[in-house]
Design an enzyme around this catalytic site. Sequence first.
Site, PDB file in Angstrom:
ATOM      1  N   ASP A 119      -6.809 -50.869   1.930  1.00 15.84           N
ATOM      2  CA  ASP A 119      -8.142 -51.428   2.137  1.00 15.84           C
ATOM      3  C   ASP A 119      -8.237 -52.223   3.433  1.00 15.84           C
ATOM      4  O   ASP A 119      -7.231 -52.691   3.969  1.00 15.84           O
ATOM      5  CB  ASP A 119      -8.482 -52.406   1.000  1.00 15.84           C
ATOM      6  N   HIS A 177      -3.023 -53.061   1.828  1.00 15.97           N
ATOM      7  CA  HIS A 177      -3.942 -53.338   2.949  1.00 15.97           C
ATOM      8  C   HIS A 177      -3.336 -52.900   4.272  1.00 15.97           C
ATOM      9  O   HIS A 177      -2.149 -53.140   4.515  1.00 15.97           O
ATOM     10  CB  HIS A 177      -4.262 -54.840   2.988  1.00 15.97           C
TER      11      HIS A 177
END
Length: 350
Positions: A101, A255
């Site tokens: 993300d 991430h």
Amino acid sequence: MLSKLVLAVTLGFAAVNAQSTFQFKETYPVPFEIPQPKQEWLSLISNATISDAPIIQQVDGTLQQPQDVTGDPNCVWTFTECLGPDDLYTCPQKIWGHTFDDGPSEFTPKLLDYLDSVNKKVTFFVVGGQVIQYPETLKRAYDAGHEIAMHTWSHNYMTTLTNEQLVAELKWTELAVKEVTGVSPRFIRPPFGNIDNRVRDICKALGFVPVIWSVDTNDWYLNEQSGSFQPAWINGNVTEWASTNTTTGGISLAHDLYNVTVDAAIEYMPGLIDAFELQTVGQCNKQQAYKEGAGNVNDTSSTQPNGPASSSGSAPESTVSVQNESSATRVLATGMIGFALAGAAAFLTA
Ligand SMILES: *[C@@H]1O[C@H](CO)[C@@H](O)[C@H](O)[C@H]1NC(C)=O
Ligand SMILES: *[C@@H]1O[C@H](CO)[C@@H](O)[C@H](O)[C@H]1NC(C)=O
Ligand SMILES: *[C@@H]1O[C@H](CO)[C@@H](O)[C@H](O)[C@H]1NC(C)=O
Ligand SMILES: *[C@@H]1O[C@H](CO)[C@@H](O)[C@H](O)[C@H]1NC(C)=O
Ligand SMILES: *[C@@H]1O[C@H](CO)[C@@H](O)[C@H](O)[C@H]1NC(C)=O
Ligand SMILES: *[C@@H]1O[C@H](CO)[C@@H](O)[C@H](O)[C@H]1NC(C)=O
Ligand SMILES: [Zn+2]
């Protein structure tokens, strides 16, 4: 301490010029600010049945759980991990979807180099404000066959936004991805997993499918300055997930926004690759990743004829700090149970 509900994540988004030469046709909203919708987009939800779940309030960045939650009528994942009937969150047994993300970022190319070297595909849940800064990186990820999915424009808690703001968050991000890749993602991951039935209804009306996760690397902690998070924990968790590989599958959250989280991924991903068949979210759920249908949902090989499918994850957490053009640091959204985050400032001034 590390349970989902007490996590507070600091995401340091730096709105700096990434020196892109990509020519966007649209004039986009300011990265990380809650955008206004184009007028014509509002008609897209005008006929939809949308839950009247109340907009959730924040106090000092902490989401306020409504008092009357008996039966969790609005199915708020944040408080109860309630999943809607269309929400995706895992893969079948022996199959694993790894998701990143908050990108694309300056560190994403290093991750893409690694993924090329092992010929594996992942899913990237991209932030609109990052897409317009790193379009070449997004294009590279798409062209390499990774799955591109969305993670909103401003990275705010979706349940705190109005219906109109939600339309804008989704449609601006979709438009930016479409300009760069030529495709419109179907998958959307709500920042911090913050979704309720009102947000779900708007996603559905606009053709988007929510994606949560089954396990979390908690990798963003690596970027915190406290040093209390031990990098070995991620490898320890991956080993535990891998040990269940004959009976389970999953979707993990990570991430690609930080140098340290990308470096960690390159270290722990071999453990996932050895234990599971790595697929994108769309592949393992047998759903197409794009509205245009690109990407063969039934192709479980590592390459996809029509290009990519992939996206990355979001964080279940809490504080998003943004550096605007004048280098000021600003907290856009703070976390759930909110503990304070020191890391963003460090990232932002880096
Ligand atoms: C909404 O309903 C009206 C009246 O039936 C129709 O004309 C319009 O095309 C519909 N809009 C959408 C986006 O479906
Ligand atoms: C898994 O990670 C959590 C933190 O996210 C940590 O508390 C736990 O000890 C880790 N498990 C192992 C086996 O390392
Ligand atoms: C990222 O981390 C690597 C070490 O893995 C280091 O060599 C490099 O300088 C870092 N890059 C930035 C921009 O901090
Ligand atoms: C489970 O993972 C181990 C390595 O951790 C691997 O040797 C084994 O083949 C895997 N089993 C399945 C069914 O994928
Ligand atoms: C994918 O495979 C499933 C099961 O065979 C099938 O029902 C579905 O129609 C296929 N989807 C596409 C887009 O080919
Ligand atoms: C950026 O930060 C400066 C200094 O805090 C502030 O004056 C300005 O309004 C901010 N600009 C935006 C676009 O947020
Ligand atoms: Zn996120």
